[in-house]
Design a protein around this motif. Structure first.
Motif, PDB file in Angstrom:
ATOM      1  N   SER A  58     -20.208   2.823 -18.597  1.00 52.38           N
ATOM      2  CA  SER A  58     -20.802   2.479 -17.490  1.00 52.38           C
ATOM      3  C   SER A  58     -20.091   1.156 -17.047  1.00 52.38           C
ATOM      4  N   ALA A  59     -19.262   0.377 -17.846  1.00 51.51           N
ATOM      5  CA  ALA A  59     -18.692  -0.974 -17.561  1.00 51.51           C
ATOM      6  C   ALA A  59     -17.561  -0.588 -17.435  1.00 51.51           C
ATOM      7  N   ILE A  60     -16.750   0.255 -18.406  1.00 50.67           N
ATOM      8  CA  ILE A  60     -15.204   0.533 -18.435  1.00 50.67           C
ATOM      9  C   ILE A  60     -14.949   1.209 -17.058  1.00 50.67           C
ATOM     10  N   ILE A  61     -15.619   2.415 -16.653  1.00 55.27           N
ATOM     11  CA  ILE A  61     -14.948   3.053 -15.618  1.00 55.27           C
ATOM     12  C   ILE A  61     -14.922   2.206 -14.251  1.00 55.27           C
ATOM     13  N   PRO A  62     -15.927   1.626 -13.717  1.00 56.78           N
ATOM     14  CA  PRO A  62     -15.758   0.624 -12.574  1.00 56.78           C
ATOM     15  C   PRO A  62     -14.971  -0.126 -12.760  1.00 56.78           C
ATOM     16  N   SER A  64      -1.102   4.130 -15.090  1.00 57.27           N
ATOM     17  CA  SER A  64      -2.533   3.555 -15.067  1.00 57.27           C
ATOM     18  C   SER A  64      -3.388   4.360 -16.128  1.00 57.27           C
ATOM     19  N   ALA A  65      -3.391   5.871 -16.010  1.00 56.18           N
ATOM     20  CA  ALA A  65      -4.145   6.487 -16.570  1.00 56.18           C
ATOM     21  C   ALA A  65      -3.933   6.557 -18.068  1.00 56.18           C
ATOM     22  N   ALA A  66      -2.612   6.232 -18.482  1.00 58.23           N
ATOM     23  CA  ALA A  66      -2.086   6.261 -20.006  1.00 58.23           C
ATOM     24  C   ALA A  66      -2.918   4.937 -20.375  1.00 58.23           C
ATOM     25  N   VAL A  67      -2.845   3.843 -19.822  1.00 57.17           N
ATOM     26  CA  VAL A  67      -3.555   2.715 -20.170  1.00 57.17           C
ATOM     27  C   VAL A  67      -4.976   2.792 -20.092  1.00 57.17           C
ATOM     28  N   CYS A  68      -5.568   3.428 -18.974  1.00 56.02           N
ATOM     29  CA  CYS A  68      -6.980   3.296 -18.862  1.00 56.02           C
ATOM     30  C   CYS A  68      -7.734   4.251 -20.209  1.00 56.02           C
ATOM     31  N   THR A  69      -7.031   5.296 -20.420  1.00 53.69           N
ATOM     32  CA  THR A  69      -7.670   6.436 -21.380  1.00 53.69           C
ATOM     33  C   THR A  69      -7.568   5.637 -22.926  1.00 53.69           C
ATOM     34  N   LEU A  70      -7.034   4.766 -23.245  1.00 55.76           N
ATOM     35  CA  LEU A  70      -6.933   3.993 -24.276  1.00 55.76           C
ATOM     36  C   LEU A  70      -8.108   3.173 -24.788  1.00 55.76           C
ATOM     37  N   PHE A  71      -8.985   3.114 -23.505  1.00 54.56           N
ATOM     38  CA  PHE A  71     -10.078   2.231 -23.659  1.00 54.56           C
ATOM     39  C   PHE A  71     -11.210   3.127 -23.898  1.00 54.56           C
ATOM     40  N   ILE A  72     -11.037   4.457 -23.685  1.00 57.92           N
ATOM     41  CA  ILE A  72     -12.309   5.479 -23.815  1.00 57.92           C
ATOM     42  C   ILE A  72     -12.581   5.787 -25.233  1.00 57.92           C
ATOM     43  N   PRO A  73     -13.850   5.759 -25.980  1.00 63.06           N
ATOM     44  CA  PRO A  73     -13.828   6.395 -27.249  1.00 63.06           C
ATOM     45  C   PRO A  73     -13.355   7.656 -27.597  1.00 63.06           C
ATOM     46  N   PHE A 112      -4.399   8.437 -28.500  1.00 64.44           N
ATOM     47  CA  PHE A 112      -3.162   8.221 -28.404  1.00 64.44           C
ATOM     48  C   PHE A 112      -2.022   9.102 -28.057  1.00 64.44           C
ATOM     49  N   VAL A 113      -2.318  10.299 -28.466  1.00 65.39           N
ATOM     50  CA  VAL A 113      -1.383  11.258 -28.150  1.00 65.39           C
ATOM     51  C   VAL A 113      -1.537  11.538 -26.788  1.00 65.39           C
ATOM     52  N   PHE A 114      -2.780  11.763 -26.299  1.00 61.62           N
ATOM     53  CA  PHE A 114      -2.989  11.936 -24.867  1.00 61.62           C
ATOM     54  C   PHE A 114      -2.448  10.757 -24.020  1.00 61.62           C
ATOM     55  N   SER A 115      -2.602   9.652 -24.249  1.00 63.78           N
ATOM     56  CA  SER A 115      -2.052   8.541 -23.554  1.00 63.78           C
ATOM     57  C   SER A 115      -0.633   8.722 -23.600  1.00 63.78           C
ATOM     58  N   GLY A 116       0.059   8.970 -24.728  1.00 59.33           N
ATOM     59  CA  GLY A 116       1.627   9.127 -24.670  1.00 59.33           C
ATOM     60  C   GLY A 116       2.075  10.343 -23.719  1.00 59.33           C
ATOM     61  N   ALA A 117       1.291  11.320 -23.785  1.00 58.15           N
ATOM     62  CA  ALA A 117       1.636  12.353 -22.923  1.00 58.15           C
ATOM     63  C   ALA A 117       1.799  11.930 -21.324  1.00 58.15           C
ATOM     64  N   LEU A 118       0.572  11.017 -20.966  1.00 61.83           N
ATOM     65  CA  LEU A 118       0.438  10.802 -19.627  1.00 61.83           C
ATOM     66  C   LEU A 118       1.728   9.878 -19.340  1.00 61.83           C
ATOM     67  N   LEU A 119       2.183   8.840 -20.416  1.00 59.56           N
ATOM     68  CA  LEU A 119       2.945   8.116 -20.177  1.00 59.56           C
ATOM     69  C   LEU A 119       4.585   8.676 -20.042  1.00 59.56           C
ATOM     70  N   ALA A 120       4.558   9.727 -20.749  1.00 58.54           N
ATOM     71  CA  ALA A 120       5.866  10.467 -20.554  1.00 58.54           C
ATOM     72  C   ALA A 120       6.036  11.209 -19.123  1.00 58.54           C
ATOM     73  N   GLY A 121       4.821  11.408 -18.832  1.00 62.81           N
ATOM     74  CA  GLY A 121       4.787  12.160 -17.291  1.00 62.81           C
ATOM     75  C   GLY A 121       4.970  11.133 -16.443  1.00 62.81           C
ATOM     76  N   ALA A 122       4.734   9.947 -16.715  1.00 63.43           N
ATOM     77  CA  ALA A 122       5.199   8.895 -15.457  1.00 63.43           C
ATOM     78  C   ALA A 122       6.620   8.774 -15.463  1.00 63.43           C
ATOM     79  N   VAL A 123       7.043   8.693 -16.752  1.00 61.87           N
ATOM     80  CA  VAL A 123       8.669   8.397 -16.861  1.00 61.87           C
ATOM     81  C   VAL A 123       9.251   9.600 -16.182  1.00 61.87           C
ATOM     82  N   ALA A 124       8.805  10.885 -16.408  1.00 61.80           N
ATOM     83  CA  ALA A 124       9.543  12.016 -15.935  1.00 61.80           C
ATOM     84  C   ALA A 124       9.252  11.918 -14.271  1.00 61.80           C
ATOM     85  N   VAL A 125       8.135  11.602 -13.687  1.00 61.87           N
ATOM     86  CA  VAL A 125       8.160  11.520 -12.083  1.00 61.87           C
ATOM     87  C   VAL A 125       8.894  10.516 -11.668  1.00 61.87           C
TER      88      VAL A 125
END
Length: 505
Positions: free
Chosen positions: A75-79, A370-379, A446-459
């Motif tokens: 509830s605090a992380i998402i906003p 941003s998605a790669a960074v934010c998802t690291l803070f989700i349990p 961490f794998v999910f975040s890494g995949a998003l980061l790779a997507g950012a680089v590819a774009v």
């Protein structure tokens, strides 16, 4: 229907609305000006209704579905993520466009600030993640609305003011408010002379040149064409006695009489130039207080504020209000999509295509980062939130960017192209999320975040290659008007008993 079938159905429906809008313009049933008028209606009427309905409904759905314990985990992380992503993407876009002309920078940075939730995120998130996803989307919405309807609008206004519109007070007491180029009055502006005389219209290299209205301090005026600071071309001179001289002028001299009717086309164009000059003057005088109240009185901002207060106090939308709001909210999506079709210009020149390619790389590179960074803070245990947040970070440009572009004299057709291109890019990414959604729970964060980061680089790499491939030749640069804006199309005022009522007279 499966998730993928629902998504494909929504994609096809959206494309159909856009195609209908484009056909209506191609058949000359609707014009570009009609599209702008309809979009103003959507911005000030149906969009506020949509925001009020969706924000209060999503909050109620989350509360009534027994999700409070689950949602409270983030509830605090998402906003916080919503606000930081909006600000972070805006700052990143500014760095990418810091050396661009003011209006080009304003369009790019303002478009990268915040995302489209009401029309895009809610239906697609609900199709993939159901009610829990909708509840998380609602938590993201309030900060995002502040960013879109507050920060983005302020960015467009600030870039217009700081770019090329400002005030200058001359030693003799004359005051100029308007546009500049290389420290010279150039473009549109208004000048008040110490004698009380005024000029509103076009300037070139520090002198009146083009179309405008000069009003004498003791009465009387001239409206029409100027050249090198003097009456030159078609124009109408109204004397203090009320007598009218309509016709051709050369170097301040009246050389050939015509009828007032013969001058109507020039006067209509002059009225448009005066209207643009007044807007430029207004922008040059915009203070932080003015900007605050301009944003605060914006109907979508009022709707978001009201919805947030209702959610905070636990007040539901009254039944009578719902009967008014729901039809308007349902109308927003088709109206906006039809308008996108009316405003869309498929035949863009090379420089415009290059501008869109660069923007897509900047926006979605920053979004995926941003998605790669934010998802690291989700349990790790809350996989649903990781998927939803990643999807929200790459939602398209808010459609209201087209309204901001029109209000602040930017390139409306380029704005429409950016909005449509971002929607197409988001649809591709949404399809990817729909495929991956069932497996996110088993993927390490961490794998999910890494995949998003790779997507950012590819774009980013794909965009850079596209920008280089689309590098315009000297001929293209000479043909392209760049990021310019056209003067507002103002109609001829009214013909009064054989005469014409002129702006400023």
């Amino acid at each position: 229907m499966t998730d993928s079938a629902v998504i494909l159905h929504r994609v096809a429906l959206n494309a159909a609305f856009i195609a209908v809008g484009y056909a209506l313009r191609a058949l000359k049933i609707l014009t570009l000006e009609d599209g702008k008028t309809v979009f103003r209606f959507a911005t000030n009427v149906t969009l506020p209704a949509l925001l009020l309905y969706v924000m209060t409904r999503a909050s109620a759905v989350g509360a009534s579905s027994g999700l409070s314990a689950t949602v409270s985990t983030v509830s605090a992380i998402i906003p916080a993520c919503s606000l930081l992503v909006g600000v972070g993407c805006s700052f990143g876009a500014y760095l990418a466009y810091r050396k661009s002309p003011a209006r080009a920078r304003g369009l790019a940075v303002g478009s990268a600030t915040g995302v489209n939730l009401g029309m895009f995120a809610y239906p697609f998130v609900e199709a993939i993640w159901g009610v829990p996803g909708l509840a998380l989307c609602a938590m993201w919405d309030a900060p995002n609305a502040v960013v879109v309807f507050g920060a983005a609008k302020a960015i467009f206004a600030a870039e217009q003011k700081h770019g090329d519109a400002s005030r200058a007070v001359h030693d003799d007491g004359g005051i100029y408010d308007g546009e500049w180029l290389d420290k010279k009055k150039h473009g549109y502006g208004c000048y008040k002379y110490p004698s009380g005389a005024t000029y509103e219209g076009q300037w070139k290299n520090n002198v009146k040149d083009g179309l405008g209205v000069y009003t004498y301090g003791k009465g009387g005026s001239y409206a029409g064409e100027f050249k090198r600071g003097r009456f030159d071309g078609t124009g109408i001179r109204v004397l203090r006695t009320g007598a009218v001289k309509a016709g051709l002028w050369e170097d301040n001299e009246f050389v050939e009489a015509t009828t007032v009717k013969d001058c109507e086309g020039t006067i209509a164009a002059t009225n448009a130039a005066v209207s643009t000059a007044r807007k430029a003057a207004e922008a040059s005088n915009l203070t932080m207080k003015d900007l605050f109240w301009k944003v605060a009185k914006f109907p979508p901002v009022i709707a978001v504020t009201l919805a947030s207060m209702m959610n905070f106090t636990g007040i539901a939308l009254p039944q009578t209000a719902s009967q008014l709001v729901v039809p308007l909210a349902n109308a927003n999506n088709p109206i906006v999509l039809l308008t996108l079709g009316v405003l869309f210009k498929p035949a863009m020149d090379r420089m415009q295509v290059q501008a869109v390619a660069k923007f897509i790389g900047v926006k979605y590179g920053l979004g995926l980062l941003s998605a790669a960074v934010c998802t690291l803070f989700i349990p790790q245990s809350f996989a649903l939130a990781r998927g939803v947040i990643a999807a929200l970070c790459v939602m398209p440009v808010p459609s209201i960017v087209m309204q901001y572009s029109a209000e602040h004299e930017n390139d409306g057709q380029l704005a429409a192209a950016i909005v449509l291109s971002s929607q197409a890019m988001t649809l591709v990414l949404i399809c990817c999320f729909a495929v991956v959604a069932p497996y996110i729970v088993s993927i390490d964060k961490f794998v999910f975040s890494g995949a998003l980061l790779a997507g950012a680089v590819a774009v980013g790499v794909a965009s850079a290659v596209g920008v280089l491939a689309l590098k315009p030749s000297r001929v293209d640069k000479a043909k392209s008007p760049g990021v310019a804006r056209s003067a507002p199309q103002a109609p001829l005022r009214a013909a009064l008993s054989g005469g014409v009522k002129l702006v400023g007279l």
